[in-house]
Design a protein around this motif. Structure first.
Motif, PDB file in Angstrom:
ATOM      1  N   ARG A  31       1.017  -1.256   0.106  1.00  0.00           N
ATOM      2  CA  ARG A  31      -0.097   0.031  -0.003  1.00  0.00           C
ATOM      3  C   ARG A  31       0.689   1.413  -0.132  1.00  0.00           C
ATOM      4  NH1 ARG A  31      -3.280  -0.472   4.338  1.00  0.00           N
ATOM      5  NH2 ARG A  31      -2.636   0.494   5.742  1.00  0.00           N
TER       6      ARG A  31
ATOM      7  N   SER B 193      -4.663   9.723   4.674  1.00  0.00           N
ATOM      8  CA  SER B 193      -5.756   9.127   3.895  1.00  0.00           C
ATOM      9  C   SER B 193      -6.178  10.248   3.018  1.00  0.00           C
ATOM     10  CB  SER B 193      -6.956   8.646   4.736  1.00  0.00           C
ATOM     11  OG  SER B 193      -8.178   7.520   3.645  1.00  0.00           O
TER      12      SER B 193
ATOM     13  N   CYS C 211       7.550   7.122  14.454  1.00  0.00           N
ATOM     14  CA  CYS C 211       7.482   7.970  13.101  1.00  0.00           C
ATOM     15  C   CYS C 211       7.766   8.950  13.501  1.00  0.00           C
ATOM     16  CB  CYS C 211       5.726   7.998  13.148  1.00  0.00           C
ATOM     17  SG  CYS C 211       5.494   5.675  12.446  1.00  0.00           S
TER      18      CYS C 211
ATOM     19  N   SER D 122      -5.290  12.488   8.788  1.00  0.00           N
ATOM     20  CA  SER D 122      -4.662  12.254   9.069  1.00  0.00           C
ATOM     21  C   SER D 122      -5.719  12.616  11.124  1.00  0.00           C
ATOM     22  CB  SER D 122      -3.119  12.466   9.173  1.00  0.00           C
ATOM     23  OG  SER D 122      -2.732  12.207  10.443  1.00  0.00           O
TER      24      SER D 122
ATOM     25  N   PHE E 152       3.520  10.355   9.058  1.00  0.00           N
ATOM     26  CA  PHE E 152       2.301   9.692   9.549  1.00  0.00           C
ATOM     27  C   PHE E 152       2.006   9.234   7.909  1.00  0.00           C
ATOM     28  CE2 PHE E 152       0.815  10.250  13.721  1.00  0.00           C
ATOM     29  CZ  PHE E 152       2.129   9.378  14.466  1.00  0.00           C
ATOM     30  N   VAL E 153       1.031   8.478   7.191  1.00  0.00           N
ATOM     31  CA  VAL E 153       0.444   8.663   6.077  1.00  0.00           C
ATOM     32  C   VAL E 153      -0.377   8.903   6.451  1.00  0.00           C
ATOM     33  CG1 VAL E 153       0.122   7.070   3.913  1.00  0.00           C
ATOM     34  CG2 VAL E 153       2.704   7.000   5.014  1.00  0.00           C
TER      35      VAL E 153
ATOM     36  N   GLY F  47      -2.426   9.520  14.253  1.00  0.00           N
ATOM     37  CA  GLY F  47      -2.686   8.151  14.297  1.00  0.00           C
ATOM     38  C   GLY F  47      -3.974   7.374  15.480  1.00  0.00           C
TER      39      GLY F  47
ATOM     40  N   PRO G 144      -6.769   5.194  12.717  1.00  0.00           N
ATOM     41  CA  PRO G 144      -6.988   5.415  10.553  1.00  0.00           C
ATOM     42  C   PRO G 144      -7.345   4.924  10.275  1.00  0.00           C
ATOM     43  CG  PRO G 144      -4.585   3.194  12.035  1.00  0.00           C
ATOM     44  CD  PRO G 144      -5.615   4.056  12.981  1.00  0.00           C
ATOM     45  N   ARG G 145      -8.840   3.707  10.721  1.00  0.00           N
ATOM     46  CA  ARG G 145     -10.481   3.528  10.785  1.00  0.00           C
ATOM     47  C   ARG G 145     -10.838   4.467  10.388  1.00  0.00           C
ATOM     48  NH1 ARG G 145     -12.843   0.731   7.486  1.00  0.00           N
ATOM     49  NH2 ARG G 145     -14.810   0.588   8.168  1.00  0.00           N
TER      50      ARG G 145
ATOM     51  N   LYS H  19      -9.844   6.430   7.058  1.00  0.00           N
ATOM     52  CA  LYS H  19     -10.282   5.901   6.161  1.00  0.00           C
ATOM     53  C   LYS H  19     -12.064   6.333   5.559  1.00  0.00           C
ATOM     54  CE  LYS H  19     -10.495   1.344   4.155  1.00  0.00           C
ATOM     55  NZ  LYS H  19     -10.123  -0.491   4.047  1.00  0.00           N
TER      56      LYS H  19
HETATM   57  C1  LIG Z   1      -0.044   6.145  13.301  1.00  0.00           C
HETATM   58  C2  LIG Z   1      -0.028   5.206  11.439  1.00  0.00           C
HETATM   59  C3  LIG Z   1       1.297   4.874  10.933  1.00  0.00           C
HETATM   60  C4  LIG Z   1       1.088   5.000   9.282  1.00  0.00           C
HETATM   61  O1  LIG Z   1       1.211   3.609   8.683  1.00  0.00           O
HETATM   62  O2  LIG Z   1       1.400   6.085   8.762  1.00  0.00           O
HETATM   63  C5  LIG Z   1      -0.482   3.798  11.148  1.00  0.00           C
HETATM   64  C6  LIG Z   1      -0.412   3.439  12.062  1.00  0.00           C
HETATM   65  C7  LIG Z   1      -1.274   1.884  12.461  1.00  0.00           C
HETATM   66  N1  LIG Z   1      -2.112   2.082  11.354  1.00  0.00           N
HETATM   67  C8  LIG Z   1      -3.116   0.257  11.841  1.00  0.00           C
HETATM   68  C9  LIG Z   1      -4.511  -0.221  11.553  1.00  0.00           C
HETATM   69  C10 LIG Z   1      -4.956   0.511  10.859  1.00  0.00           C
HETATM   70  N2  LIG Z   1      -4.601   1.117   8.844  1.00  0.00           N
HETATM   71  C11 LIG Z   1      -5.463   1.249   8.449  1.00  0.00           C
HETATM   72  C12 LIG Z   1      -5.752   1.496   7.465  1.00  0.00           C
HETATM   73  C13 LIG Z   1      -4.831   2.736   7.207  1.00  0.00           C
HETATM   74  N3  LIG Z   1      -3.376   3.511   8.105  1.00  0.00           N
HETATM   75  C14 LIG Z   1      -3.419   4.957   7.533  1.00  0.00           C
HETATM   76  C15 LIG Z   1      -2.416   5.131   8.379  1.00  0.00           C
HETATM   77  C16 LIG Z   1      -1.609   5.504   9.441  1.00  0.00           C
HETATM   78  N4  LIG Z   1      -1.757   3.677  10.470  1.00  0.00           N
HETATM   79  C17 LIG Z   1      -1.417   6.601  10.452  1.00  0.00           C
HETATM   80  C18 LIG Z   1      -1.920   6.955  11.249  1.00  0.00           C
HETATM   81  C19 LIG Z   1      -2.705   7.770   9.784  1.00  0.00           C
HETATM   82  C20 LIG Z   1      -4.142   8.542  11.262  1.00  0.00           C
HETATM   83  O3  LIG Z   1      -3.270  10.498  11.117  1.00  0.00           O
HETATM   84  O4  LIG Z   1      -4.644   8.744  11.410  1.00  0.00           O
HETATM   85  C21 LIG Z   1      -4.057   5.312   6.405  1.00  0.00           C
HETATM   86  C22 LIG Z   1      -4.401   6.463   6.500  1.00  0.00           C
HETATM   87  C23 LIG Z   1      -2.838   5.796   5.353  1.00  0.00           C
HETATM   88  C24 LIG Z   1      -2.040   4.414   4.253  1.00  0.00           C
HETATM   89  O5  LIG Z   1      -1.913   3.266   5.403  1.00  0.00           O
HETATM   90  O6  LIG Z   1      -1.563   4.049   3.280  1.00  0.00           O
HETATM   91  C25 LIG Z   1      -4.522   3.823   5.837  1.00  0.00           C
HETATM   92  C26 LIG Z   1      -5.896   3.689   5.892  1.00  0.00           C
HETATM   93  C27 LIG Z   1      -5.986   4.537   3.819  1.00  0.00           C
HETATM   94  C28 LIG Z   1      -7.401   4.444   2.924  1.00  0.00           C
HETATM   95  O7  LIG Z   1      -7.594   3.446   2.655  1.00  0.00           O
HETATM   96  O8  LIG Z   1      -7.659   5.574   3.047  1.00  0.00           O
HETATM   97  C29 LIG Z   1      -6.447   0.552   9.007  1.00  0.00           C
HETATM   98  C30 LIG Z   1      -7.858   0.339   7.963  1.00  0.00           C
HETATM   99  C31 LIG Z   1      -8.022  -0.557   6.884  1.00  0.00           C
HETATM  100  O9  LIG Z   1      -7.236  -2.105   7.208  1.00  0.00           O
HETATM  101  O10 LIG Z   1      -9.340  -0.863   6.869  1.00  0.00           O
HETATM  102  C32 LIG Z   1      -6.326  -0.209  10.311  1.00  0.00           C
HETATM  103  C33 LIG Z   1      -7.028  -1.750  10.903  1.00  0.00           C
HETATM  104  C34 LIG Z   1      -7.793  -0.459  11.813  1.00  0.00           C
HETATM  105  C35 LIG Z   1      -7.604   0.616  13.031  1.00  0.00           C
HETATM  106  O11 LIG Z   1      -6.789  -0.157  13.966  1.00  0.00           O
HETATM  107  O12 LIG Z   1      -7.719   1.206  12.463  1.00  0.00           O
HETATM  108  C36 LIG Z   1      -1.862   0.214  13.088  1.00  0.00           C
HETATM  109  C37 LIG Z   1      -2.576  -1.304  13.999  1.00  0.00           C
HETATM  110  C38 LIG Z   1      -1.883  -2.090  14.013  1.00  0.00           C
HETATM  111  C39 LIG Z   1      -2.373  -3.588  14.272  1.00  0.00           C
HETATM  112  O13 LIG Z   1      -2.003  -3.216  15.756  1.00  0.00           O
HETATM  113  O14 LIG Z   1      -2.362  -4.572  13.286  1.00  0.00           O
HETATM  114  C40 LIG Z   1      -1.581   0.874  13.526  1.00  0.00           C
HETATM  115  C41 LIG Z   1      -0.046   1.317  14.610  1.00  0.00           C
HETATM  116  C42 LIG Z   1      -0.686   1.918  15.596  1.00  0.00           C
HETATM  117  O15 LIG Z   1      -1.876   1.973  15.518  1.00  0.00           O
HETATM  118  O16 LIG Z   1       0.254   1.942  16.499  1.00  0.00           O
END
Ligand SMILES: C[C@@]1(CC(=O)O)c2cc3[nH]c(cc4nc(cc5[nH]c(cc(n2)[C@H]1CCC(=O)O)[C@@](C)(CC(=O)O)[C@@H]5CCC(=O)O)C(CC(=O)O)=C4CCC(=O)O)c(CCC(=O)O)c3CC(=O)O
Ligand SMILES: NC(=O)C1=CN([C@@H]2O[C@H](COP(=O)(O)OP(=O)(O)OC[C@H]3O[C@@H](n4cnc5c(N)ncnc54)[C@H](O)[C@@H]3O)[C@@H](O)[C@H]2O)C=CC1
Length: 214
Positions: free
Chosen positions: A26, A115, A109, A127, A112-113, A130, A133-134, A137
């Motif tokens: 991704r 959505s 980090c 954003s 952060f990346v 962190g 992320p759900r 999205k």
């Molecule tokens: C901090 C950050 C660091 C970074 O990756 O940059 C981070 C961290 C973590 N993500 C985790 C889980 C999920 N990440 C997603 C999805 C996305 N995550 C993205 C960004 C970010 N994720 C950054 C913060 C963004 C902000 O500021 O809000 C998106 C926006 C951009 C991208 O990745 O492209 C993309 C959506 C893209 C789109 O579709 O639009 C889903 C949803 C799904 O899969 O349906 C889930 C499951 C649901 C949930 O957990 O909410 C976990 C736990 C892992 C575990 O425990 O297994 C961690 C670690 C933690 O939180 O400790």
């Protein structure tokens, strides 16, 4: 912690992604659309990443991360499922002042990346810092419904008009007057309802009326 949101130009910049799983894929896709020079280091690759390597879009070193992978690197994303590796990448980058994202470790980090809603050069980045992320999205999906692809076309049109005004209107006061009035809420609503022709007409009128006034 308050984050500073920016839009980076990554054209021809070496970006390293450590790991070759679905999260790495991704992040690689997001980098690829921005013209970055992408290097991936990983013992394994998803079929999607392998395909990008085969098409010459991504360079791949098969193996585990080593510090020398950071050479000449502008930005790093560590997307492995191995904590020790993710920590090592974060520490190595911090020492070298390389911006780094560690996908399962927000405190390590330096960015952060977000959505993102992509509408041509119009980007809406979300954003939650962190927190969820759900939620980011979910908001992206809502905004995708509110901002149709017509907004991309309209943004390109504004780019052209704005450049023309900057080049052709030499009087600074007149130029400022035109640029300030180029879009308003009424025009925005026209675009929102898909009436691109009327929206463009309103923009053209602003240019025409202001240029005719002495
Ligand atoms: C901090 C950050 C660091 C970074 O990756 O940059 C981070 C961290 C973590 N993500 C985790 C889980 C999920 N990440 C997603 C999805 C996305 N995550 C993205 C960004 C970010 N994720 C950054 C913060 C963004 C902000 O500021 O809000 C998106 C926006 C951009 C991208 O990745 O492209 C993309 C959506 C893209 C789109 O579709 O639009 C889903 C949803 C799904 O899969 O349906 C889930 C499951 C649901 C949930 O957990 O909410 C976990 C736990 C892992 C575990 O425990 O297994 C961690 C670690 C933690 O939180 O400790
Ligand atoms: N930030 C985000 O958006 C999200 C983060 N995550 C987290 O991201 C991490 C990765 O998730 P997935 O891609 O699903 O895992 P995955 O298991 O599909 O992929 C992990 C990859 O890392 C590679 N790898 C392992 N050790 C390595 C090393 N020393 N050097 C180089 N590569 C190495 C493996 O070969 C594999 O390709 C997990 O820790 C997960 O909890 C999960 C969901 C979303």
């Amino acid at each position: 912690m308050e984050l500073y949101p920016i839009f980076l130009n990554l054209t021809d910049k070496k970006c390293l992604v450590v790991g070759g799983g679905k999260v790495a894929e991704r992040k690689v896709n997001a980098l690829a659309r921005c013209g970055a020079k992408i290097h991936v280091v990983s013992p394994q690759l998803t079929p999607g990443l392998q395909d990008m390597v085969n098409r010459g879009l991504v360079m791949h070193r098969r193996g585990i991360y080593q510090t020398s992978d950071l050479e000449d690197t502008f930005l790093v994303i560590s997307a492995t499922n191995n904590d020790a590796t993710n920590h090592a990448v974060a520490n190595d980058c911090m020492k070298r002042n390389i911006v780094v994202n560690v996908v399962d470790d927000p405190p390590r980090c330096s960015f952060f990346v977000p959505s993102v809603v992509h509408r041509g050069s119009l980007k809406l980045a979300i954003s939650t810092g962190g927190s969820s992320p759900r939620l980011a999205k979910l908001i992206r999906k809502r905004l995708e419904r509110d901002f149709s692809p017509v907004f991309g076309e309209f943004t390109d049109f504004l780019n052209t008009v704005r450049k023309q005004v900057q080049e052709q209107v030499t009087d600074p006061n007149k130029r400022e007057q035109i640029l300030k009035n180029l879009v308003d809420e009424t025009t925005f609503d026209l675009v929102k309802h898909g009436d691109l022709d009327k929206a463009k007409e309103r923009v053209n009128n602003v240019c025409y009326i202001n240029r005719c006034q002495s």
